[in-house]
Write a protein that holds these residues in place. Structure first.
Motif: not given
Length: 459
Positions: A1-11, A27-34
């Protein structure tokens, strides 16, 4: 599971000197549309194969190996902390092809392509790290920059519609595909429809895919292209054969090639710098819409990563498309979905990262590669035709008066001439015309300053 970004911060990322490393699922999730887009749009990468075969004299399997190197290098921006969707320096392709026409396909052309791309690498690294790139581009006369962009567009268009060009050979599929792609990407009426119709909005988010798919179907229906011979398994790019088309085996060219390549390399940089500004503007726009993530667009990092990509290409896969900082259509599509909110796309990096990780996997999927193989010229032609439209549109918009329009027009026509020396001629003519027609005398400049001061006093 990707590390969750805090609101308003960098990924989240792993710091690595000037870079910020981000990996999918970490560091980020997998995006199905992309992912779905990547399964189709990877064929634009394969569209370079016909140029590698024609201008560098490479067989298909070796050219496919070059495409694998390119697919790996497309991952570097999202991996190292650049929020842009990378691509080719597409408007420069016609100019690069004019340059390559001076060399015999085979070792001589490979040497020439190596020289050009290593010079592009050095320009990006030196001007990026020194910060001089911005000042250099601002120093170049507006008419010369616009003329280069318009000329690149004209050259791209003429390369497709000339006698013996791809449009003459396959007119029905390419003309219909180009019209549909232009309508989806640029039409004012379609943009209005997409705002009020869910299906039209989905088509808009797919960018060039719809036009390409229609062109492919029509091309097969009217027998302009052979039906695919679909094979199963994984692709086997010939990396051994590929090495025969690298500078380590073909040897270094003489100094004249370095001199001949330099004007083309500088034009490619000017065009690419314009792409950086476009990408920065797109990122800043969606950054203002999405306060949940802070997007950092570091110009020096963009220069460095783009330079690294060109340097690796020069050594291991000389690439007529060059390595550019922005795939405009791809980045615009990702940015539009990103603007819909965090549920639609978690991070700008998850969109661009998923897109190109999928593309790398897809290039090894033999059924997909063999399905698209007969229609690769469609992807290349539509890319160049749409690039022609964008170049002419953007170039004309930059011109402010009749003097600039006249100089830019002469530069554009000269640049589009089908001769390897047209780049040198265009720059020389542009500089001379700028000095003779546009540049005011010292007395005129003093008078303009006084007149401006007088007008301010009157206010």
């Amino acid at each position: 599971m990707a590390i969750v970004r805090k609101y308003g911060q960098e990924q989240p990322y792993w710091p690595a000197g000037p870079f910020k490393i981000r990996l999918p699922f970490v560091h980020y999730r997998w995006e199905v549309p992309e992912m779905i887009q990547g399964l189709f749009m990877f064929m634009i990468n394969l569209a370079m194969i016909p140029l590698l075969e024609q201008y560098l004299g490479m067989p298909y399997d070796a050219a496919l190996a070059f495409c694998v190197i390119a697919a790996i290098l497309y991952l570097l921006p999202s991996l190292l902390g650049v929020p842009l969707v990378p691509g080719w320096i597409t408007p420069a392709i016609p100019i690069v092809l004019l340059y390559l026409q001076a060399f015999e396909p085979g070792p001589q052309a490979v040497q020439a392509m190596f020289v050009l791309q290593i010079e592009v690498f050095l320009i990006f690294i030196i001007l990026g790290l020194s910060g001089f790139g911005n000042r250099l581009v601002n120093f170049i006369p507006n008419s010369l920059k616009a003329g280069v962009i318009i000329g690149a567009g004209i050259a791209a268009l003429m390369g497709e519609i000339k006698v013996g060009g791809r449009i003459e050979a396959t007119p029905i599929s390419l003309i219909i595909g180009a019209i549909l792609s232009a309508y989806v990407l640029f039409s004012v009426s379609f943009k209005y429809i997409a705002k009020h119709n869910r299906f039209a909005k989905m088509i808009a988010n797919l960018g060039m895919i719809s036009g390409m798919l229609i062109a492919m179907i029509i091309g097969w229906a009217v027998s302009e292209y052979p039906l695919p011979d679909i094979e199963w398994g994984i692709t086997r790019p010939d990396f051994g054969l590929m090495t025969e088309y690298l500078i380590f085996n073909v040897g270094m060219p003489d100094i004249n090639v370095f001199i001949l390549a330099f004007p083309t390399a500088m034009i490619a940089y000017v065009i690419a710098f314009g792409d950086i500004l476009v990408g920065q503007a797109l990122s800043e726009r969606v950054d203002s819409i999405r306060p949940d993530e802070k997007i950092e667009t570091n110009i020096t990092r963009i220069h460095t990563v783009t330079g690294i990509r060109n340097g690796i290409h020069a050594l291991f896969a000389p690439w007529p498309g060059l390595a550019g900082p922005l795939f405009t259509a791809g980045h615009a599509t990702v940015a539009e979905r990103y603007a819909l909110g965090r549920k639609a796309m978690d991070s700008i990096y998850s969109g661009s990262g998923t897109f190109y990780w999928t593309g790398l996997v897809a290039i090894f999927m033999l059924p997909l590669v063999t399905f698209f193989k007969p229609v690769l010229p469609i992807a290349l032609s539509l890319t160049l035709l749409l690039t022609a439209y964008i170049c002419i549109m953007v170039g004309v918009e930059q011109l402010k008066n009749s003097a600039e329009r006249g100089v830019a027009g002469i530069v554009a026509v000269t640049l589009a001439m089908p001769t390897p020396q047209s780049t040198i001629y265009a720059i020389a003519i542009g500089v001379v015309l700028y000095l003779l027609i546009e540049r005011p005398t010292a007395g005129q400049r003093r008078h303009n300053v006084k007149e401006a001061a007088t007008n301010i006093d009157k206010l």
